[in-house]
Design a protein around this motif. Structure first.
Motif, PDB file in Angstrom:
ATOM      1  N   LEU A   1      38.520  25.309  47.102  1.00 30.46           N
ATOM      2  CA  LEU A   1      38.400  26.669  47.046  1.00 30.46           C
ATOM      3  C   LEU A   1      38.717  26.986  48.603  1.00 30.46           C
ATOM      4  O   LEU A   1      39.017  28.368  48.592  1.00 30.46           O
ATOM      5  CB  LEU A   1      37.129  26.944  46.478  1.00 30.46           C
ATOM      6  N   ALA A   2      38.215  26.440  49.514  1.00 29.89           N
ATOM      7  CA  ALA A   2      38.498  26.860  50.714  1.00 29.89           C
ATOM      8  C   ALA A   2      39.776  26.773  51.245  1.00 29.89           C
ATOM      9  O   ALA A   2      40.225  27.543  52.338  1.00 29.89           O
ATOM     10  CB  ALA A   2      37.613  25.851  51.933  1.00 29.89           C
ATOM     11  N   GLY A   3      40.838  26.254  50.860  1.00 27.53           N
ATOM     12  CA  GLY A   3      42.108  26.408  50.868  1.00 27.53           C
ATOM     13  C   GLY A   3      42.950  27.342  49.848  1.00 27.53           C
ATOM     14  O   GLY A   3      44.159  27.136  50.133  1.00 27.53           O
ATOM     15  N   VAL A   4      42.440  28.011  49.114  1.00 28.20           N
ATOM     16  CA  VAL A   4      42.961  28.963  48.187  1.00 28.20           C
ATOM     17  C   VAL A   4      43.561  30.171  49.277  1.00 28.20           C
ATOM     18  O   VAL A   4      42.757  30.620  49.745  1.00 28.20           O
ATOM     19  CB  VAL A   4      42.302  29.400  46.996  1.00 28.20           C
ATOM     20  N   PRO A   5      44.669  30.554  48.888  1.00 28.50           N
ATOM     21  CA  PRO A   5      45.143  31.623  49.736  1.00 28.50           C
ATOM     22  C   PRO A   5      44.141  33.018  49.465  1.00 28.50           C
ATOM     23  O   PRO A   5      43.929  33.243  48.476  1.00 28.50           O
ATOM     24  CB  PRO A   5      46.758  31.966  49.282  1.00 28.50           C
ATOM     25  N   SER A   6      44.310  33.717  50.401  1.00 29.20           N
ATOM     26  CA  SER A   6      43.169  34.959  50.422  1.00 29.20           C
ATOM     27  C   SER A   6      43.493  35.961  49.360  1.00 29.20           C
ATOM     28  O   SER A   6      42.897  36.587  48.958  1.00 29.20           O
ATOM     29  CB  SER A   6      42.633  35.373  51.695  1.00 29.20           C
ATOM     30  N   ILE A   7      45.063  36.153  49.275  1.00 24.36           N
ATOM     31  CA  ILE A   7      45.400  37.122  48.446  1.00 24.36           C
ATOM     32  C   ILE A   7      44.813  36.847  47.035  1.00 24.36           C
ATOM     33  O   ILE A   7      44.872  37.752  46.055  1.00 24.36           O
ATOM     34  CB  ILE A   7      46.869  37.176  48.377  1.00 24.36           C
ATOM     35  N   VAL A   8      44.664  35.576  46.483  1.00 23.73           N
ATOM     36  CA  VAL A   8      44.174  35.348  45.303  1.00 23.73           C
ATOM     37  C   VAL A   8      42.802  35.821  44.973  1.00 23.73           C
ATOM     38  O   VAL A   8      42.305  36.375  43.972  1.00 23.73           O
ATOM     39  CB  VAL A   8      44.431  33.643  45.162  1.00 23.73           C
ATOM     40  N   TYR A   9      42.100  35.714  46.157  1.00 23.80           N
ATOM     41  CA  TYR A   9      40.652  36.058  46.003  1.00 23.80           C
ATOM     42  C   TYR A   9      40.831  37.885  45.659  1.00 23.80           C
ATOM     43  O   TYR A   9      39.896  38.417  45.058  1.00 23.80           O
ATOM     44  CB  TYR A   9      39.915  35.785  47.169  1.00 23.80           C
ATOM     45  N   GLY A  10      41.791  38.552  46.490  1.00 28.36           N
ATOM     46  CA  GLY A  10      41.940  39.590  46.139  1.00 28.36           C
ATOM     47  C   GLY A  10      42.142  40.160  44.801  1.00 28.36           C
ATOM     48  O   GLY A  10      41.721  41.080  44.328  1.00 28.36           O
ATOM     49  N   VAL A  11      43.120  39.510  44.304  1.00 27.68           N
ATOM     50  CA  VAL A  11      43.534  39.646  42.974  1.00 27.68           C
ATOM     51  C   VAL A  11      42.182  39.424  42.092  1.00 27.68           C
ATOM     52  O   VAL A  11      41.889  40.151  41.059  1.00 27.68           O
ATOM     53  CB  VAL A  11      44.645  38.860  42.449  1.00 27.68           C
ATOM     54  N   PHE A  12      41.661  38.391  42.268  1.00 25.75           N
ATOM     55  CA  PHE A  12      40.363  38.043  41.459  1.00 25.75           C
ATOM     56  C   PHE A  12      39.363  38.998  41.720  1.00 25.75           C
ATOM     57  O   PHE A  12      38.778  39.817  40.694  1.00 25.75           O
ATOM     58  CB  PHE A  12      39.833  36.786  41.644  1.00 25.75           C
ATOM     59  N   GLY A  13      39.105  39.731  42.952  1.00 24.68           N
ATOM     60  CA  GLY A  13      38.227  40.862  43.026  1.00 24.68           C
ATOM     61  C   GLY A  13      38.606  41.958  42.258  1.00 24.68           C
ATOM     62  O   GLY A  13      37.849  42.789  41.802  1.00 24.68           O
ATOM     63  N   LEU A  14      39.822  42.301  42.453  1.00 29.27           N
ATOM     64  CA  LEU A  14      40.430  43.523  41.726  1.00 29.27           C
ATOM     65  C   LEU A  14      40.063  43.473  40.089  1.00 29.27           C
ATOM     66  O   LEU A  14      39.672  44.578  39.566  1.00 29.27           O
ATOM     67  CB  LEU A  14      41.955  43.884  42.127  1.00 29.27           C
ATOM     68  N   GLY A  15      40.704  42.023  39.796  1.00 29.36           N
ATOM     69  CA  GLY A  15      40.437  42.226  38.292  1.00 29.36           C
ATOM     70  C   GLY A  15      38.864  42.205  37.764  1.00 29.36           C
ATOM     71  O   GLY A  15      38.465  42.703  36.633  1.00 29.36           O
ATOM     72  N   PHE A  16      38.299  41.205  38.439  1.00 33.67           N
ATOM     73  CA  PHE A  16      36.753  40.919  37.916  1.00 33.67           C
ATOM     74  C   PHE A  16      35.640  41.737  38.565  1.00 33.67           C
ATOM     75  O   PHE A  16      35.034  42.510  37.369  1.00 33.67           O
ATOM     76  CB  PHE A  16      36.226  39.448  38.454  1.00 33.67           C
ATOM     77  N   PHE A  17      35.570  41.869  39.698  1.00 33.48           N
ATOM     78  CA  PHE A  17      34.463  42.981  40.334  1.00 33.48           C
ATOM     79  C   PHE A  17      35.008  44.211  40.130  1.00 33.48           C
ATOM     80  O   PHE A  17      33.958  44.983  39.547  1.00 33.48           O
ATOM     81  CB  PHE A  17      34.612  42.568  41.835  1.00 33.48           C
ATOM     82  N   VAL A  18      36.227  44.907  40.424  1.00 33.39           N
ATOM     83  CA  VAL A  18      36.826  46.487  40.333  1.00 33.39           C
ATOM     84  C   VAL A  18      36.588  46.599  38.803  1.00 33.39           C
ATOM     85  O   VAL A  18      36.065  47.581  38.298  1.00 33.39           O
ATOM     86  CB  VAL A  18      37.774  46.694  41.169  1.00 33.39           C
ATOM     87  N   TYR A  19      37.499  46.109  38.150  1.00 34.62           N
ATOM     88  CA  TYR A  19      37.837  46.361  36.807  1.00 34.62           C
ATOM     89  C   TYR A  19      37.115  45.979  35.814  1.00 34.62           C
ATOM     90  O   TYR A  19      36.517  47.050  34.844  1.00 34.62           O
ATOM     91  CB  TYR A  19      39.097  45.957  36.333  1.00 34.62           C
ATOM     92  N   ALA A  20      36.540  44.945  35.867  1.00 38.88           N
ATOM     93  CA  ALA A  20      35.476  44.448  34.801  1.00 38.88           C
ATOM     94  C   ALA A  20      34.163  44.989  35.206  1.00 38.88           C
ATOM     95  O   ALA A  20      33.505  45.829  34.224  1.00 38.88           O
ATOM     96  CB  ALA A  20      35.544  42.722  34.783  1.00 38.88           C
ATOM     97  N   LEU A  21      33.683  44.332  36.399  1.00 40.49           N
ATOM     98  CA  LEU A  21      32.125  44.751  36.621  1.00 40.49           C
ATOM     99  C   LEU A  21      32.129  46.301  36.952  1.00 40.49           C
ATOM    100  O   LEU A  21      31.012  46.960  36.504  1.00 40.49           O
ATOM    101  CB  LEU A  21      31.681  44.039  37.661  1.00 40.49           C
ATOM    102  N   GLY A  22      32.881  46.830  37.773  1.00 43.46           N
ATOM    103  CA  GLY A  22      32.740  48.152  38.130  1.00 43.46           C
ATOM    104  C   GLY A  22      33.080  49.233  36.813  1.00 43.46           C
ATOM    105  O   GLY A  22      32.351  50.155  36.822  1.00 43.46           O
ATOM    106  N   GLY A  23      34.212  48.964  36.230  1.00 46.83           N
ATOM    107  CA  GLY A  23      34.052  49.580  34.649  1.00 46.83           C
ATOM    108  C   GLY A  23      32.873  49.732  33.933  1.00 46.83           C
ATOM    109  O   GLY A  23      32.586  50.691  33.280  1.00 46.83           O
TER     110      GLY A  23
END
Length: 565
Positions: free
Chosen positions: A362-384
């Motif tokens: 996980l330490a080597g996963v590109p940061s943009i992948v975390y951004g996509v996850f944050g948008l989908g899970f945190f913003v849309y799912a949890l935030g909604g």
């Protein structure tokens, strides 16, 4: 002959012994470290020179630009860097240069006066800039819009009527009137962003309260009357502030200046639009130093303007530091708990080894992948879901269902979590087993041993993980573009309105500011030095944050060093 062979064998033996001792690798490693250090220092020096040099009050020249076949044209400009350009390249651009000369020096000059000429910067051939002088009365006026204005101050007017013309006292009249205008401007800014902003916030809260009563079917005449009474009070306060604001706006528009630019054109500017005026050619060294440090202070303490190519970057500094602090609050407990479970409680087997491999990967996963996850899970799912449960009155406008500093901090906490887990687990592994056994032998439980002995002694390792997390998170940009960072935030996430810390608000970030100014700015030449200055500031912010964490780690290490022995 035998003596010479003996000397050769001795030298060969000495070299072999020296090589076998590992000394060459020590020198090689030391040289590589020294070279890396010099490269880092050189890079920072280049960034500092290119960035901090922008704030120095460079002289303004008045010259004549003589282009072959054209009438001489007056020129008022600030000279920039020069470059060597081939004749063929200039001819292909339609510039009538002499083909007998192979190369020419082309210079970037800042002519400013964008509202008059259409562009701040031009490339001119250095040989064609003739009769250069630096008159002391040449003035520079920084404006809220249209950039700098270069020229000669010819009059100061009140309500359109000149009160002072060209003369020795004209500049002092301008300075006096400008100080008054800037004081009024700050009063207007304080009312707009402070008092009126608070009233608008309270009015919006009343609207949401009324809407909440409607959704919960608890609307009563008494409740509506209370809300209307509060609204009337706020509206009355708003009208009083608006009257005060109108009076200040009328007062600040009183004075104006008229400036003569090149080609004998004149430009009239309200003093309300002038940020500062100065005469760089008339400044002493001490005056230039005062101006230089005042500009640097403005850069770190003021808001941006002119598409982020002028003014300061304080909102970006504030957003960067606040986001890193929130990220540290989120990532530290989760990282420590995960490492504690893996090292102290989990059965060491195949599953645990797979989990450790996954954490390292996980330490080597590109940061943009975390951004996509944050948008989908945190913003849309949890935030909604949070908006549906706790903020239904604000819908369809999202509260937490859109990007904000809270989701950005959580996304970066997730990104840096593997670093904290690995560092903490290594720190736990270094605690001697004998300390655990001694604590248990004295009657402490396993939980007490971990809480009072193991965790305090491994706290330096936790701080090491946090330092690495801060160093990575503070400079990340790609994930933030998806979960909350913006070009220009209307307000800071922290203000005087309850609950004071607004985790749902969008924010500015130094890393994104560099990207925006460097690649999205319509005025490339004006933005270029600010890219260097902001990059240097971002490095300094990261260094300060890391030094604070290092100091805490060193104090913890000194505190628990005695227990290790």
């Amino acid at each position: 002959m035998s003596q010479q062979k003996s000397i050769t064998r001795t030298r060969a033996g000495s070299f072999s012994e020296w090589y076998a001792s590992g000394q060459p690798w020590v020198w090689f490693t030391g040289g590589a470290v020294a070279l890396s250090g010099l490269m880092v220092v050189g890079l920072l020096a280049l960034i500092a020179i290119r960035g901090l040099g922008h704030f120095w009050p460079a002289p303004i020249i008045e010259a004549v630009y003589v282009e072959p076949g054209e009438a001489p044209r007056p020129l008022i400009a600030q000279l920039g860097y020069s470059e060597t350009v081939s004749t063929a390249r200039l001819q292909s651009a339609g510039i009538p240069v002499d083909g007998d000369q192979e190369f020419y020096e082309r210079r970037l000059v800042k002519v400013a006066n964008r509202d008059v000429y259409g562009a701040d910067f031009r490339y001119l051939l250095d040989d064609w800039i003739q009769q250069r002088t630096t008159p002391e009365t040449l003035s520079v006026f920084e404006r809220l819009e249209w950039g700098d204005l270069y020229g000669y101050l010819i009059s100061v007017s009140e309500h359109g009527e000149p009160i002072a013309g060209e003369g020795d006292d004209l500049w002092s009249v301008f300075k006096t009137r400008h100080a008054r205008a800037r004081d009024l401007y700050h009063q207007i800014e304080h009312i707009q962003e402070g008092a009126i902003g608070s009233v608008n916030y309270e009015l919006e809260q009343l609207r949401l309260r009324e809407r909440r009563l409607e959704l919960e079917n608890r609307v009563t005449d008494e409740a509506l009357a209370r809300i209307q009474q509060e609204r009337d009070t706020l509206n009355a306060e708003y009208r009083a502030l608006q009257q005060e604001l109108d009076a200040l706006n009328a007062a600040i528009e009183r004075d104006s200046i008229t400036v003569r630019v090149q080609n004998e054109q004149t430009v009239t500017v309200s003093l309300a639009e002038v940020v500062r005026g100065y005469r760089p050619n008339a400044m002493s060294l001490l005056g230039k130093l005062r101006f230089y440090f005042a500009k640097i202070w403005e850069f770190v303490s003021d808001d941006p303007r002119e598409a982020n190519t002028e003014g300061g970057v304080f909102p970006a500094i504030f957003g960067t530091v606040l986001m890193v602090m929130l990220m540290s609050v989120f990532v530290t407990p989760f990282g420590v708990v995960a490492a504690l479970y893996l090292r102290e409680y989990a059965k060491q087997g195949v599953v645990t080894r797979v989990i450790r491999i996954a954490v390292n990967n996980l330490a080597g996963v590109p940061s943009i992948v975390y951004g996509v996850f944050g948008l989908g899970f945190f913003v849309y799912a949890l935030g909604g879901s949070i908006d549906q449960l706790f903020f239904p009155a604000a819908l369809p406008s999202p509260t937490f269902g859109t990007g904000g500093i809270f989701w950005a901090s959580l996304t970066l906490a997730l990104l840096t979590l593997p670093v904290v887990i690995v560092s903490t687990e290594e720190g736990l592994a270094r605690i001697p087993r004998s300390l655990r056994e001694a604590s248990l032998a004295l009657g402490a439980t396993k939980a007490e041993t971990l809480w009072k002995i193991v965790l305090p002694m491994s706290s330096p390792a936790m701080m090491t993980g946090l330092i690495l997390a801060i160093a990575r998170a503070a400079g990340e940009v790609a994930p933030l573009m998806l979960v909350g960072v913006v070009k220009l935030a209307p307000s800071l996430p922290l203000d005087g309105n309850f609950p004071y810390l607004h985790l749902d608000r969008k924010f500015m970030h130094l890393g994104f500011h560099i990207y925006d100014v460097g690649f999205q700015s319509p005025n490339v030449e004006a933005a270029r030095p600010l890219v260097y200055a902001t990059a240097l500031l971002l490095v300094l912010v990261i260094v300060i944050l890391n030094l604070a964490a290092v100091r805490i780690r060193n104090r913890l290490r000194e505190r628990y060093r005695a227990l290790e022995h």
